[in-house]
Design a protein around this motif. Structure first.
Motif, PDB file in Angstrom:
ATOM      1  N   ARG A 136      56.301  53.073  30.604  1.00 26.45           N
ATOM      2  CA  ARG A 136      55.381  52.513  31.595  1.00 26.45           C
ATOM      3  C   ARG A 136      55.787  52.910  33.013  1.00 26.45           C
ATOM      4  N   ASP A 137      57.106  52.871  33.261  1.00 24.86           N
ATOM      5  CA  ASP A 137      57.585  53.326  34.575  1.00 24.86           C
ATOM      6  C   ASP A 137      57.254  54.798  34.786  1.00 24.86           C
ATOM      7  N   ALA A 138      57.430  55.576  33.715  1.00 27.79           N
ATOM      8  CA  ALA A 138      57.170  57.013  33.832  1.00 27.79           C
ATOM      9  C   ALA A 138      55.708  57.265  34.195  1.00 27.79           C
ATOM     10  N   LEU A 139      54.820  56.404  33.676  1.00 28.24           N
ATOM     11  CA  LEU A 139      53.391  56.578  33.961  1.00 28.24           C
ATOM     12  C   LEU A 139      53.028  56.019  35.335  1.00 28.24           C
ATOM     13  N   ARG A 140      53.692  54.905  35.697  1.00 29.34           N
ATOM     14  CA  ARG A 140      53.334  54.226  36.943  1.00 29.34           C
ATOM     15  C   ARG A 140      53.762  55.026  38.167  1.00 29.34           C
ATOM     16  N   TYR A 141      54.972  55.602  38.106  1.00 31.18           N
ATOM     17  CA  TYR A 141      55.518  56.257  39.296  1.00 31.18           C
ATOM     18  C   TYR A 141      55.291  57.758  39.264  1.00 31.18           C
ATOM     19  N   GLY A 142      55.252  58.321  40.446  1.00 26.17           N
ATOM     20  CA  GLY A 142      55.215  59.768  40.574  1.00 26.17           C
ATOM     21  C   GLY A 142      53.837  60.373  40.403  1.00 26.17           C
ATOM     22  N   ASN A 143      53.747  61.687  40.707  1.00 24.77           N
ATOM     23  CA  ASN A 143      52.468  62.389  40.601  1.00 24.77           C
ATOM     24  C   ASN A 143      52.470  63.347  39.424  1.00 24.77           C
ATOM     25  N   ARG A 144      53.596  63.375  38.710  1.00 22.43           N
ATOM     26  CA  ARG A 144      53.703  64.338  37.618  1.00 22.43           C
ATOM     27  C   ARG A 144      54.695  63.803  36.595  1.00 22.43           C
ATOM     28  N   LEU A 145      54.477  64.156  35.332  1.00 16.12           N
ATOM     29  CA  LEU A 145      55.352  63.646  34.280  1.00 16.12           C
ATOM     30  C   LEU A 145      55.707  64.771  33.329  1.00 16.12           C
ATOM     31  N   ILE A 146      57.007  64.878  32.994  1.00 16.39           N
ATOM     32  CA  ILE A 146      57.359  65.838  31.947  1.00 16.39           C
ATOM     33  C   ILE A 146      58.080  65.118  30.825  1.00 16.39           C
ATOM     34  N   MET A 147      57.863  65.638  29.630  1.00 16.04           N
ATOM     35  CA  MET A 147      58.521  65.052  28.470  1.00 16.04           C
ATOM     36  C   MET A 147      59.367  66.124  27.825  1.00 16.04           C
ATOM     37  N   LYS A 166      47.527  62.775  34.859  1.00 16.24           N
ATOM     38  CA  LYS A 166      48.630  61.831  34.670  1.00 16.24           C
ATOM     39  C   LYS A 166      48.185  60.405  34.985  1.00 16.24           C
ATOM     40  N   LYS A 167      47.407  60.272  36.053  1.00 12.45           N
ATOM     41  CA  LYS A 167      46.966  58.934  36.473  1.00 12.45           C
ATOM     42  C   LYS A 167      46.237  58.205  35.359  1.00 12.45           C
ATOM     43  N   ASN A 168      45.455  58.941  34.599  1.00 11.71           N
ATOM     44  CA  ASN A 168      44.634  58.291  33.581  1.00 11.71           C
ATOM     45  C   ASN A 168      45.309  58.203  32.219  1.00 11.71           C
ATOM     46  N   LEU A 169      46.552  58.648  32.165  1.00 14.01           N
ATOM     47  CA  LEU A 169      47.277  58.674  30.900  1.00 14.01           C
ATOM     48  C   LEU A 169      47.684  57.270  30.459  1.00 14.01           C
ATOM     49  N   THR A 170      47.669  57.025  29.131  1.00 14.43           N
ATOM     50  CA  THR A 170      48.204  55.769  28.606  1.00 14.43           C
ATOM     51  C   THR A 170      49.420  56.099  27.734  1.00 14.43           C
ATOM     52  N   THR A 171      50.184  55.083  27.388  1.00  9.76           N
ATOM     53  CA  THR A 171      51.344  55.334  26.524  1.00  9.76           C
ATOM     54  C   THR A 171      50.896  55.914  25.188  1.00  9.76           C
ATOM     55  N   GLN A 172      49.718  55.458  24.701  1.00 10.41           N
ATOM     56  CA  GLN A 172      49.195  56.002  23.440  1.00 10.41           C
ATOM     57  C   GLN A 172      48.965  57.505  23.545  1.00 10.41           C
ATOM     58  N   ASP A 173      48.305  57.909  24.648  1.00  8.04           N
ATOM     59  CA  ASP A 173      48.051  59.345  24.868  1.00  8.04           C
ATOM     60  C   ASP A 173      49.362  60.112  24.834  1.00  8.04           C
ATOM     61  N   LEU A 174      50.346  59.533  25.515  1.00  9.41           N
ATOM     62  CA  LEU A 174      51.630  60.215  25.621  1.00  9.41           C
ATOM     63  C   LEU A 174      52.234  60.451  24.241  1.00  9.41           C
ATOM     64  N   LEU A 175      52.226  59.397  23.418  1.00  4.45           N
ATOM     65  CA  LEU A 175      52.803  59.525  22.090  1.00  4.45           C
ATOM     66  C   LEU A 175      52.071  60.584  21.280  1.00  4.45           C
ATOM     67  N   GLN A 176      50.751  60.585  21.413  1.00  2.00           N
ATOM     68  CA  GLN A 176      49.961  61.582  20.675  1.00  2.00           C
ATOM     69  C   GLN A 176      50.278  62.995  21.129  1.00  2.00           C
ATOM     70  N   MET A 177      50.351  63.161  22.466  1.00  2.00           N
ATOM     71  CA  MET A 177      50.664  64.489  23.000  1.00  2.00           C
ATOM     72  C   MET A 177      52.028  64.942  22.515  1.00  2.00           C
ATOM     73  N   PHE A 178      52.943  63.975  22.481  1.00  2.00           N
ATOM     74  CA  PHE A 178      54.300  64.293  22.078  1.00  2.00           C
ATOM     75  C   PHE A 178      54.325  64.746  20.619  1.00  2.00           C
ATOM     76  N   GLU A 179      53.636  63.984  19.763  1.00  2.00           N
ATOM     77  CA  GLU A 179      53.650  64.314  18.345  1.00  2.00           C
ATOM     78  C   GLU A 179      52.998  65.664  18.097  1.00  2.00           C
ATOM     79  N   LYS A 180      51.914  65.911  18.812  1.00  2.00           N
ATOM     80  CA  LYS A 180      51.218  67.184  18.640  1.00  2.00           C
ATOM     81  C   LYS A 180      52.146  68.332  19.049  1.00  2.00           C
ATOM     82  N   ALA A 181      52.782  68.162  20.205  1.00  2.00           N
ATOM     83  CA  ALA A 181      53.622  69.231  20.716  1.00  2.00           C
ATOM     84  C   ALA A 181      54.860  69.430  19.851  1.00  2.00           C
ATOM     85  N   ALA A 182      55.435  68.350  19.394  1.00  2.00           N
ATOM     86  CA  ALA A 182      56.656  68.455  18.599  1.00  2.00           C
ATOM     87  C   ALA A 182      56.348  68.868  17.171  1.00  2.00           C
TER      88      ALA A 182
END
Ligand SMILES: Nc1ncnc2c1ncn2[C@@H]1O[C@H](COP(=O)(O)OP(=O)(O)OP(=O)(O)O)[C@@H](O)[C@H]1O
Ligand SMILES: [Mg+2]
Lengths: 294, 264
Positions: free
Chosen positions: B210-221, B236-252
């Motif tokens: 949540r902090d990673a999404l709340r702060y900053g203008n860019r996020l890397i995983m 990034k602004k419109n990203l949710t934790t769910q989106d993040l997990l999905q992106m992560f699983e897809k990429a990994a």
């Protein structure tokens, strides 16, 4: 009583210069530096040789200090460049200095009989008796060393050296090369120790290759006695307390000798004293814990 | 502002303990970028920051800050460009020295220390002003030893020390992880305020999505020594934790239950 007290205090002041050197490595840099066991007789050897060659007292002191600096730098380089643990680096320099000291003096013992020293010169100048000459030389030397340390460790470089002792990671992140600060700290420490050796040799009337044995323990005893009895937290007070600690140490030694302890047991006694003093924090913790349980 | 190009880092290369920590990692930051970094344990986040800071050399690749190639520059010389705050509140300050002495050292970051007196009136007033802004009452405790401060106070002070002389790059390695949630939130808010005010280019590692999404203008995983996800701006602004997990699983390319746990 006064007959014994005054010379004892004078001895304490002469040795305080060495204790200040030990304070810089042990407390400021957080290193137990055994170089002092070699740099103390080194200062004595250099000063005694220079004086018996006819050089002036000032030149003898300057050369002793420079020799001490070089000894500190040697340990510093072994530690920072070759990554040898500080304790071992100090031992290596100490052992090497034994040979160096023999070379400097050309023999194991160099007498200063009938040679002008700082003490004979001061006596001639101020026309004091022997005891008060030693006392005033010691007081002036301790005062100058204390003032120098107070000034130096208040400067930007000095602050960086102190920070190195507390947290190397932090001071590197602030842009300071910790190799340099460690070497500088060892340099200043061993210069003071060598100066103290030069003073003691002139006071004793000889330099001896074996006179360094136990230097570190005497230094630690002074530092710790000073801390236990006097140290409040400011840096200034710590410097004063080391000087006072050295004096108290001499008084304690004189007292136990008066009470009939054989002089041969002196080093054993000092070692026990230091072991006891070093364990005080642990003892305090244990006692504190027991009280908390109750 | 920062260009990291194809860096590799392997620990204990050639031994049975060999551990590849960074694999062909590249990262480019524009001036003023505030990038949050997430990833599971051992993903290589700290190794990336430490490589940039020069704690150890990289095996290959190139690191450029503000036009200067610093790939081979030793750690203490990089301090001129970089301010750092560590996870351990003990790491960033000299515990036995006064608050004022610590700040004086930080105010000279990157300069070779000289024989001038370390503390002076002018700096004193400046430090008081800066401490007031932290709103922790530290301005009245300038002569207190830093070791007496709480973890949160120490991290706030370390943050001030890292930024008092404006760095080209601010590196924060989980700098709130050792604090209780309330204190952590305060230090994070302070971080954002300082970064915004000075427009600092910043890399901030966090374990809190949540902090990673709340702060900053860019996020890397990060995962396995690589950057898997890199999102910025509106995306990034419109990203949710769910989106993040999905992106992560897809990429990994697989489902990573343990990492899912670690990241949530
Ligand atoms: N100094 C080191 N020596 C040896 N191996 C290391 C060192 N630092 C990191 N590693 C290894 O490199 C890999 C990446 O570690 P790193 O500390 O960068 O992970 P991280 O993403 O910061 O993880 P965490 O979230 O747990 O902090 C790990 O496998 C770790 O064991
Ligand atoms: Mg990490």
């Amino acid at each position: 009583m006064i007959d014994i007290l005054m010379p004892t205090i004078a001895q304490g002041l002469l040795w305080a210069i060495m204790a200040l050197g030990v304070y810089i490595t042990f407390r400021v840099l957080d290193i137990a530096d055994l170089t002092v066991e070699g740099s103390f007789p080194l200062g004595a050897a250099v000063a005694a040789s220079m004086l018996s060659e006819g050089y002036s007292v000032a030149v003898a002191f300057i050369c002793a200090a420079i020799a001490g600096m070089l000894a500190g730098v040697a340990t510093g380089l072994l530690h920072t460049k070759l990554k040898i643990p500080a304790l071992l680096a100090g031992i290596l320099t100490m052992i090497a200095l034994y040979s160096v000291n023999l070379r400097v003096m050309g023999k194991a013992n160099l007498s200063l009989l009938r040679i002008d020293t700082i003490f004979t010169e001061m006596q001639a100048w101020f026309n004091l008796d022997n005891v008060y000459t030693v006392l005033s030389v010691g007081a002036i030397a301790a005062l100058l060393s204390g003032l120098f340390i107070y000034w130096f460790f208040g400067t930007e470089i000095g602050a960086a050296i102190r920070a190195t002792g507390f947290n190397q990671q932090m001071i590197r992140a602030q842009g300071v090369d910790t190799r340099v600060t460690i070497i500088l700290g060892l340099l200043i420490s061993n210069a003071l120790v060598a100066l103290s050796g030069a003073l003691i040799a002139q006071n004793n009337g000889f330099a001896d290759v074996g006179m360094g044995t136990g230097t570190i323990v005497i230094g630690l005893a002074s530092v710790i006695i000073g801390e236990v009895l006097f140290c409040t937290r400011s840096f200034k007070n710590c410097i004063v307390s080391v000087i006072l600690g050295s004096v108290v140490y001499r008084i304690v030694i004189a007292a136990v000798l008066q009470m009939g302890m054989p002089p041969n047991d002196l080093k054993l006694f000092t070692a026990l004293l230091v072991a006891f003093a070093l364990s005080l924090p642990l003892v305090k913790d244990k006692v504190g814990a027991r009280k908390a349980v109750k | 502002m920062l260009h990291v190009e194809h860096i590799h880092k392997t620990f204990f290369a050639g031994t049975i303990n060999e551990k590849v920590a960074l694999q062909d990692l590249s990262l480019h930051l524009a001036p003023g970028d505030f990038v949050t970094v997430i990833g599971g344990n051992g993903a290589g986040k700290s190794t990336m920051l430490n490589s940039i800071a020069g704690v150890y050399p990289v095996d290959s690749g190139k690191i450029v800050i503000d036009g200067a190639d610093i790939t081979k520059t030793p750690e203490h010389k990089r301090a001129k460009y970089i301010g750092r705050v560590f996870q351990d509140p003990m790491m960033g300050t000299a515990a036995g020295m006064m608050i004022e002495e610590n700040l004086a050292i930080a105010a000279r970051r990157g300069k070779t220390p000289g024989l001038k007196w370390s503390l002076n009136e002018k700096d004193h007033d400046w430090f008081v002003e800066m401490l007031k802004e932290l709103d922790l009452g530290l301005e009245n405790r300038m002569t207190a030893r830093v070791g007496l401060l709480s973890g949160g106070q120490r991290q706030a002070l370390t943050l001030l020390m890292a930024t008092i002389k404006k760095p080209k790059l601010l590196l924060l390695d989980e700098h709130t992880a050792a604090l209780d949630p309330k204190t952590a939130a305060k230090v994070l808010a302070l971080t954002e305020r300082i970064v915004d005010r000075d427009q600092l280019t910043t890399l901030m590692i966090t374990h809190n999505m949540r902090d990673a999404l709340r702060y900053g203008n860019r996020l890397i995983m990060m995962y396995n020594g690589r950057i898997l996800v890199d999102v910025a701006g509106d995306e990034k602004k419109n990203l949710t934790t769910q989106d993040l997990l999905q992106m992560f699983e897809k990429a990994a390319g697989n489902t990573l239950d343990s990492d899912r746990l670690l990241l949530s």
